[in-house]
Design an enzyme around this catalytic site. Structure first.
Site, mmCIF file in Angstrom:
data_model
loop_
_atom_site.group_PDB
_atom_site.id
_atom_site.type_symbol
_atom_site.label_atom_id
_atom_site.label_comp_id
_atom_site.label_asym_id
_atom_site.label_seq_id
_atom_site.Cartn_x
_atom_site.Cartn_y
_atom_site.Cartn_z
ATOM 1 C CG HIS A 111 10.933 13.241 34.885
ATOM 2 N ND1 HIS A 111 11.575 14.289 35.509
ATOM 3 C CD2 HIS A 111 11.218 13.367 33.571
ATOM 4 C CE1 HIS A 111 12.226 15.013 34.593
ATOM 5 N NE2 HIS A 111 12.026 14.455 33.414
ATOM 6 N NE ARG A 118 21.215 20.451 30.268
ATOM 7 C CZ ARG A 118 20.627 19.320 30.629
ATOM 8 N NH1 ARG A 118 20.520 18.322 29.767
ATOM 9 N NH2 ARG A 118 20.129 19.163 31.842
ATOM 10 C CD GLU A 168 14.937 21.425 35.392
ATOM 11 O OE1 GLU A 168 15.578 22.474 35.541
ATOM 12 O OE2 GLU A 168 15.450 20.304 35.511
ATOM 13 C CG HIS A 184 15.830 14.460 43.200
ATOM 14 N ND1 HIS A 184 14.513 14.099 43.322
ATOM 15 C CD2 HIS A 184 16.218 14.911 44.406
ATOM 16 C CE1 HIS A 184 14.116 14.332 44.569
ATOM 17 N NE2 HIS A 184 15.136 14.820 45.249
ATOM 18 C CE LYS A 215 -0.533 18.598 47.549
ATOM 19 N NZ LYS A 215 -0.215 18.647 48.977
ATOM 20 C CE1 TYR A 216 9.226 14.860 47.039
ATOM 21 C CE2 TYR A 216 7.821 13.550 48.489
ATOM 22 C CZ TYR A 216 8.944 13.666 47.687
ATOM 23 O OH TYR A 216 9.782 12.587 47.538
HETATM 24 P P1 ADP Z 1 16.924 19.472 38.755
HETATM 25 O O1 ADP Z 1 17.004 20.690 37.903
HETATM 26 O O2 ADP Z 1 17.783 19.567 39.990
HETATM 27 O O3 ADP Z 1 17.106 18.197 37.997
HETATM 28 P P2 ADP Z 1 13.989 19.207 38.671
HETATM 29 O O4 ADP Z 1 13.094 20.313 38.997
HETATM 30 O O5 ADP Z 1 14.166 18.854 37.224
HETATM 31 O O6 ADP Z 1 15.439 19.470 39.356
HETATM 32 O O7 ADP Z 1 13.546 17.904 39.446
HETATM 33 C C1 ADP Z 1 14.304 16.705 39.414
HETATM 34 C C2 ADP Z 1 13.498 15.566 39.975
HETATM 35 O O8 ADP Z 1 13.099 15.847 41.323
HETATM 36 C C3 ADP Z 1 12.190 15.280 39.243
HETATM 37 O O9 ADP Z 1 12.356 14.480 38.110
HETATM 38 C C4 ADP Z 1 11.398 14.598 40.341
HETATM 39 O O10 ADP Z 1 11.828 13.258 40.488
HETATM 40 C C5 ADP Z 1 11.800 15.353 41.590
HETATM 41 N N1 ADP Z 1 10.850 16.471 41.842
HETATM 42 C C6 ADP Z 1 10.951 17.755 41.422
HETATM 43 N N2 ADP Z 1 9.890 18.498 41.807
HETATM 44 C C7 ADP Z 1 9.070 17.668 42.505
HETATM 45 C C8 ADP Z 1 7.801 17.807 43.183
HETATM 46 N N3 ADP Z 1 7.156 18.970 43.221
HETATM 47 N N4 ADP Z 1 7.276 16.709 43.783
HETATM 48 C C9 ADP Z 1 7.924 15.512 43.778
HETATM 49 N N5 ADP Z 1 9.117 15.324 43.178
HETATM 50 C C10 ADP Z 1 9.689 16.362 42.550
#
Ligand code: ADP
Length: 450
Positions: free
Chosen positions: A208, A291, A287, A235, A201-202
């Site tokens: 964050h 590290r 996630e 991101h 879901k977005y």
């Molecule tokens: P990456 O490993 O590429 O950094 P992440 O899963 O950590 O990817 O997500 C990076 C960023 O993307 C998050 O900090 C957020 O800003 C955005 N993001 C990730 N998942 C979602 C989600 N379900 N809804 C809205 N934004 C998201």
């Protein structure tokens, strides 16, 4: 303890690890590409070995070369920093096979968290709340459409092997889904050699918020509070702070304990970060990074704990003597990532630094590996320096940050300093009132052009 540590990295993080080794009295080895012969980490280490040409694939990512550098110098441990080989489980295993310690988690945990689908499943099993989405990967467009309808649009297509914001595509409506799936798959295949994707879901206005953890690999683990990294572009984090303006002590303790308990159950070794989106009082796991992270200094500033020391100690098999009750948070810290990029177009701006001046004074820390006359090579990431500022309160911290940003001089290249100077004057930032899309919206309305 280790006899000699090889640092398989460059730039500010190589300097950061070298500083910790110096304080611990451990001899160090720097490795470098031919583009980094004049780099600060090479000058600062006790020994150095050239491991290949400029392209990272042939040098900093070249496992046989790094291994040969260990053999030549007699290093008995490798600190991988962040990026490069830091989350490569096979690299950790190969080092183990050669009786060289990897200063990081157990290979099985790197592998587990490196697959974001498996990581989410593990989070669920360990009682950590996750973002609603597909239970595993989606293989066909028909299946994806069905799941998207169930969770509701907008949805985010994400790469199982993702990192650095790549392989991530939003579908606002059902019409956009098939396109988002094929673009995300293609991007993931190109970047990671793996086109597995899943749906989430977005979330519209989340923050964050991530939790720093530390474990000894034997079942003792603690958390060191949170970092709010909501100010992002594409991101990618731009500015981070701790504590988060959105959390109170109760919320922090609750999520911290949930995460620490999960790490005890996993018998997690070393430092790690469990990342969440936080919306309307609820946490959603996205996630885990296995590290040290770029933004670790904000945690160090408010806890007075040297995370690299702890990381080295537990990797050497020392027990973790810190208890949760030893972790006391004091004051407020903010980090600004100063990149070699145009502050409006974000085009990379490598080149020679003609004048350089780092700020100083109470509560000011500048983590960097550049110097006056240094040429930033075009081959690697664009981070020039991290300015980290501490204050007794968030207000004091912001006041000090404004002053420190005014002191910084980096001439000869373009940097994102003007962006940070603008941000610290914005009402929403001063009020702590922002979410993960705030910065993109600020830039889209011409916030930097006025
Ligand atoms: P990456 O490993 O590429 O950094 P992440 O899963 O950590 O990817 O997500 C990076 C960023 O993307 C998050 O900090 C957020 O800003 C955005 N993001 C990730 N998942 C979602 C989600 N379900 N809804 C809205 N934004 C998201």
């Amino acid at each position: 303890m280790f006899d000699k540590i090889l640092i398989a990295n460059r730039g500010e993080i190589a300097m950061r690890v070298l500083r910790a080794c110096k304080e611990l009295g451990i001899p160090t080895v720097a490795v470098h590409s031919t583009a980094d012969t004049d780099a600060m980490h090479v000058r600062f280490a006790d020994e150095s070995v050239c491991i290949g040409p400029p392209a990272a694939k042939e040098s900093y990512l070249n496992i046989p070369s790094v291994l040969a550098a260990c053999e030549i110098t007699g290093a008995d441990a490798v600190h991988p920093g962040y990026g490069f080989l830091s989350e490569n489980a096979r690299f950790a295993e190969i080092l183990g096979e050669h009786n060289i310690a990897f200063i990081g988690p157990k290979p099985e945990h790197i592998r587990l968290m490196g697959d974001k689908i498996e990581a989410k499943r593990t989070a669920v099993r360990l009682g950590i709340p996750v973002v609603p989405g597909s239970d595993g990967g989606v293989t066909s467009d028909v299946e994806a459409a069905k799941i998207a309808k169930e969770i509701g649009f907008p949805v985010l297509v994400k790469a199982a092997a993702g990192g650095g914001g790549r392989g991530m595509k939003v579908a606002l409506t059902a019409d956009e889904l098939s396109n988002a799936l094929s673009t995300a798959r293609a991007e993931a295949k190109a970047a990671f050699g793996d086109d597995a994707v899943y749906l989430e879901k977005y979330l519209q206005k989340p923050r964050h918020i991530e939790i720093q953890v530390l474990g000894d690999g034997k079942g003792h683990a603690i958390h060191l509070g949170e970092r709010d990294c909501s100010l992002q572009r594409r991101h990618q984090k731009v500015l981070e702070e701790s504590p988060s303006p959105a959390l109170n002590t109760e919320a922090r303790d609750a999520i911290g304990e949930t995460v620490a308990k999960a790490m005890r159950e996993l018998k997690y070794l070393g430092v790690g970060t469990v990342e969440f989106l936080y919306e309307e009082g609820k946490f959603y796991f996205i996630e885990m990074n296995t590290r040290i992270q770029v933004e670790h200094p904000v945690t160090e500033m408010i806890t007075d704990i040297d995370l690299i020391f702890e990381q080295i100690r537990v990797a050497a098999g020392d027990p973790l003597t810190l208890k949760q009750s030893d972790i006391k948070f004091h004051g407020h810290a903010i980090e600004c990532r100063i990149n070699a990029e145009n502050p409006v177009s974000f085009r990379p701006s490598p080149g020679r630094i003609m004048h350089y001046h780092a700020p100083g004074g109470l509560g000011v820390r500048m983590d960097s590996a550049v110097y006056q006359g240094y040429s930033i090579p075009p081959y690697y990431d664009s981070l020039v320096a991290k300015l980290i500022v501490h204050g007794k309160t968030r207000t004091e911290c912001l006041m000090r940050l404004r002053r420190a940003l005014d002191e910084v001089v980096v001439d000869g290249i373009e940097t994102t300093l003007p962006l940070h100077r603008a941000l610290v004057g914005e009402k929403d930032i001063i009020d702590g009132n922002y979410h993960i899309h705030w910065l993109e919206q600020f830039l889209a309305r011409g916030g930097m052009e006025n």
